[in-house]
Design a protein around this motif. Sequence first.
Motif, mmCIF file in Angstrom:
data_model
loop_
_atom_site.group_PDB
_atom_site.id
_atom_site.type_symbol
_atom_site.label_atom_id
_atom_site.label_comp_id
_atom_site.label_asym_id
_atom_site.label_seq_id
_atom_site.Cartn_x
_atom_site.Cartn_y
_atom_site.Cartn_z
ATOM 1 N N ASP A 59 37.757 24.394 -8.215
ATOM 2 C CA ASP A 59 38.760 24.016 -7.203
ATOM 3 C C ASP A 59 40.185 24.047 -7.744
ATOM 4 O O ASP A 59 41.098 24.492 -7.069
ATOM 5 N N LYS A 60 40.327 23.588 -8.996
ATOM 6 C CA LYS A 60 41.664 23.510 -9.581
ATOM 7 C C LYS A 60 42.267 24.915 -9.720
ATOM 8 O O LYS A 60 43.421 25.156 -9.346
ATOM 9 N N THR A 61 41.433 25.853 -10.219
ATOM 10 C CA THR A 61 41.910 27.230 -10.395
ATOM 11 C C THR A 61 42.219 27.863 -9.037
ATOM 12 O O THR A 61 43.232 28.529 -8.875
ATOM 13 N N LEU A 62 41.334 27.608 -8.067
ATOM 14 C CA LEU A 62 41.542 28.182 -6.739
ATOM 15 C C LEU A 62 42.854 27.672 -6.132
ATOM 16 O O LEU A 62 43.621 28.449 -5.568
ATOM 17 N N ARG A 63 43.110 26.359 -6.300
ATOM 18 C CA ARG A 63 44.372 25.795 -5.783
ATOM 19 C C ARG A 63 45.561 26.476 -6.441
ATOM 20 O O ARG A 63 46.540 26.830 -5.786
ATOM 21 N N LYS A 92 45.986 30.002 -5.108
ATOM 22 C CA LYS A 92 46.554 30.018 -3.760
ATOM 23 C C LYS A 92 48.035 29.659 -3.781
ATOM 24 O O LYS A 92 48.834 30.222 -3.035
ATOM 25 N N SER A 93 48.376 28.717 -4.643
ATOM 26 C CA SER A 93 49.773 28.300 -4.742
ATOM 27 C C SER A 93 50.635 29.452 -5.278
ATOM 28 O O SER A 93 51.715 29.732 -4.750
ATOM 29 N N CYS A 94 50.143 30.149 -6.315
ATOM 30 C CA CYS A 94 50.864 31.309 -6.859
ATOM 31 C C CYS A 94 50.959 32.418 -5.814
ATOM 32 O O CYS A 94 51.998 33.066 -5.671
ATOM 33 N N LEU A 95 49.851 32.627 -5.095
ATOM 34 C CA LEU A 95 49.831 33.671 -4.071
ATOM 35 C C LEU A 95 50.874 33.377 -3.001
ATOM 36 O O LEU A 95 51.645 34.253 -2.598
ATOM 37 N N SER A 96 50.932 32.112 -2.590
ATOM 38 C CA SER A 96 51.884 31.710 -1.562
ATOM 39 C C SER A 96 53.322 31.957 -2.040
ATOM 40 O O SER A 96 54.143 32.496 -1.300
ATOM 41 N N LEU A 97 53.590 31.584 -3.292
ATOM 42 C CA LEU A 97 54.942 31.786 -3.838
ATOM 43 C C LEU A 97 55.276 33.281 -3.959
ATOM 44 O O LEU A 97 56.389 33.711 -3.644
ATOM 45 N N ALA A 98 54.301 34.063 -4.408
ATOM 46 C CA ALA A 98 54.523 35.508 -4.561
ATOM 47 C C ALA A 98 54.837 36.137 -3.201
ATOM 48 O O ALA A 98 55.722 36.983 -3.080
ATOM 49 N N LEU A 99 54.119 35.673 -2.173
ATOM 50 C CA LEU A 99 54.358 36.206 -0.825
ATOM 51 C C LEU A 99 55.726 35.793 -0.309
ATOM 52 O O LEU A 99 56.438 36.591 0.315
ATOM 53 N N GLN A 100 56.094 34.524 -0.587
ATOM 54 C CA GLN A 100 57.421 34.055 -0.161
ATOM 55 C C GLN A 100 58.516 34.932 -0.765
ATOM 56 O O GLN A 100 59.493 35.264 -0.118
ATOM 57 N N ILE A 158 54.180 36.338 -19.071
ATOM 58 C CA ILE A 158 53.682 35.067 -18.536
ATOM 59 C C ILE A 158 52.240 35.206 -18.051
ATOM 60 O O ILE A 158 51.393 34.361 -18.329
ATOM 61 N N ILE A 159 51.955 36.311 -17.369
ATOM 62 C CA ILE A 159 50.584 36.512 -16.871
ATOM 63 C C ILE A 159 49.606 36.524 -18.048
ATOM 64 O O ILE A 159 48.537 35.932 -18.014
ATOM 65 N N GLU A 160 50.028 37.179 -19.117
ATOM 66 C CA GLU A 160 49.146 37.321 -20.267
ATOM 67 C C GLU A 160 48.978 36.023 -21.051
ATOM 68 O O GLU A 160 47.890 35.692 -21.494
ATOM 69 N N HIS A 161 50.065 35.281 -21.201
ATOM 70 C CA HIS A 161 50.022 34.133 -22.108
ATOM 71 C C HIS A 161 49.955 32.764 -21.447
ATOM 72 O O HIS A 161 49.492 31.819 -22.055
ATOM 73 N N GLU A 162 50.451 32.652 -20.224
ATOM 74 C CA GLU A 162 50.520 31.302 -19.659
ATOM 75 C C GLU A 162 49.681 31.138 -18.401
ATOM 76 O O GLU A 162 49.552 30.041 -17.889
ATOM 77 N N SER A 163 49.151 32.232 -17.879
ATOM 78 C CA SER A 163 48.301 32.173 -16.698
ATOM 79 C C SER A 163 48.952 31.399 -15.547
ATOM 80 O O SER A 163 50.155 31.452 -15.382
ATOM 81 N N TYR A 164 48.131 30.644 -14.793
ATOM 82 C CA TYR A 164 48.624 30.121 -13.521
ATOM 83 C C TYR A 164 49.787 29.132 -13.598
ATOM 84 O O TYR A 164 50.740 29.280 -12.833
ATOM 85 N N PRO A 165 49.728 28.134 -14.472
ATOM 86 C CA PRO A 165 50.865 27.196 -14.431
ATOM 87 C C PRO A 165 52.185 27.927 -14.677
ATOM 88 O O PRO A 165 53.183 27.658 -14.007
ATOM 89 N N GLY A 166 52.151 28.894 -15.603
ATOM 90 C CA GLY A 166 53.363 29.629 -15.945
ATOM 91 C C GLY A 166 53.852 30.504 -14.805
ATOM 92 O O GLY A 166 55.040 30.526 -14.493
ATOM 93 N N ILE A 167 52.926 31.187 -14.147
ATOM 94 C CA ILE A 167 53.309 32.077 -13.043
ATOM 95 C C ILE A 167 53.925 31.252 -11.919
ATOM 96 O O ILE A 167 54.938 31.618 -11.332
ATOM 97 N N GLU A 168 53.296 30.096 -11.675
ATOM 98 C CA GLU A 168 53.739 29.247 -10.569
ATOM 99 C C GLU A 168 55.204 28.832 -10.754
ATOM 100 O O GLU A 168 56.021 29.017 -9.852
#
Length: 199
Positions: free
Chosen positions: A100-104, A107-115, A181-191
């Motif tokens: 659930d945590k990863t999915l959230r 989704k949060s990154c996806l939403s920001l990327a779309l914005q 960032i994608i390579e080294h920090e994954s989701y928190p970093g992308i967000e």
Amino acid sequence: MVDELICDASRVWILGQPLICRFCANDVFLPYHTYKNVEKPGIDVFFVDYTAICLKCGCATQFGDPSGPSPDGTDYIWALEQVLLNPPEPEPPIIRTVDDKTLRAQKSCLSLALQLLVQEGIIENAVLPLVEEEQNENLLHLLEPGVYVSSEEIPAEKCLVMALSQIVKHRLLDNDKLHFIIEHESYPGIESFLWNHIE
Ligand SMILES: [Zn+2]
């Protein structure tokens, strides 16, 4: 019938006749490809042959592949048949579950990327509610028209990858930094990186 023999312990049939070791009458062999230069010493034309090693006494049996068109030319006859002693285990299906945590986070990154894509006029406003509604298939079609969609469920991660690749393609952000960032920090970093670029 097989196109060619695999080098693994097996029983072999040639035009329906079992291959039997002429020394010990064993019928389990390890078939190897062997190559014969038929134009020697001229141009290199090689014929593929087989050398089957008897797994009981080690005696080698050589044979060719007599596969070919049927005498009347209407059919093709595959001459070789092989049954492996230890057939390979079928690969277990890969089941990937996202917690659930990863999915959230996805989704949060996806939403920001779309914005960001909306902000820069790359895509329409209408995509934004699709994330919450988890209409991933529609989302994917809007992001990448004509993309092949299989009948499987589309994970949010796939949409995120598509959205990020659009950002990279349109050079909306520093691409090198985004890759890092994608390579080294994954989701928190992308967000947080995306968040900083939303007006
Ligand atoms: Zn033998």
